[in-house]
Design an enzyme around this catalytic site. Sequence first.
Site, PDB file in Angstrom:
ATOM      1  N   TYR A 182      26.441 108.649   2.119  1.00 14.31           N
ATOM      2  CA  TYR A 182      27.700 108.051   3.415  1.00 14.31           C
ATOM      3  C   TYR A 182      26.829 108.083   4.350  1.00 14.31           C
ATOM      4  CZ  TYR A 182      31.942 107.268   4.773  1.00 14.31           C
ATOM      5  OH  TYR A 182      32.831 107.029   5.380  1.00 14.31           O
ATOM      6  N   LYS A 186      26.917 105.542   7.097  1.00 21.16           N
ATOM      7  CA  LYS A 186      26.449 105.345   8.504  1.00 21.16           C
ATOM      8  C   LYS A 186      25.607 105.653   9.450  1.00 21.16           C
ATOM      9  CE  LYS A 186      30.677 104.361   6.771  1.00 21.16           C
ATOM     10  NZ  LYS A 186      31.209 104.094   7.037  1.00 21.16           N
TER      11      LYS A 186
END
Length: 298
Positions: A182, A186
């Site tokens: 994740y 990002k």
Amino acid sequence: SGYESASKDFVPDDLEVQVPGRAFMVTGGNSGIGKATALEIAKRGGTVHLFCRDHSRAEGARAEIIRDSGNQNIFLHIVDLSVPKSVWKFVENFKQEHTLNVLINNAGCMVNKRELTEDGLEKNFATNTLGVYVLTTALIPVLEKEHDPRVITVSSGGMLVQKLNTDDLQSERTAFDGTMVYAQNKRQQVVLTEQWARAHPAIHFSCMHPGWVDTPGVRLSMPGFHARLGARLRSEAQGADTVLWLALAPAATAQPSGCFFQDRKPAPTHLPLARTSSSPAEEEKLVEILEGLARRFK
């Protein structure tokens, strides 16, 4: 306390705006930061397009936003961001019927076990990176036709621990850690924002860290983190503040396009001595890979 401290420097009038006649798309607008954002835009008279995956939850959110804002111009679009063909098809239909001034890329996921989509793509990458890339790229021609177009991507300060890695976008070569995947996604969003800003000067691009917010996504995907911080997490409305500022405030577009923001201010995209900077060649490689995948699944 971080939000309360930062908000002392906010200009209160920045969000004292009305936006009738302007259209906003909020991905993941049925819960959390996305729903809080959509509601505040609706209260200010904006037309809101909720881009959501779950029909029943999205219908409930739409009804609540209409009830709480008194604004009937709330449209619902059921699309799975992790399926690029569906995203391409959605934009083809959307642009025949609607205009768009502001795209807010808020939807995302953190899947903690490696999972593949129907296209054979790792689920986090398919949603957080490729889905955002396809939706934004497809909507750029729509946005460029309108006055004061903006694209805001809800990234995360978690990206500060990651250096861009274009050699393992599908998370196949190392032990799978959903939190770090994740964070890598990002980081990819931040790099894409910078690339888009250079390529499309007519649109104001930005990305931001909302702070650590008590959202359904955090409760589900990071239960240990949520349990430790508890009441210290920001509210959904506090997490949405900088998104709203970037989407609505005239002051936001006085800042350069392509920046990363926290609490209404540009923030560094790398920690001191962290060695997370990437080369232009690495960043161009990311775009080339995404362009190829986007074409493949169009």
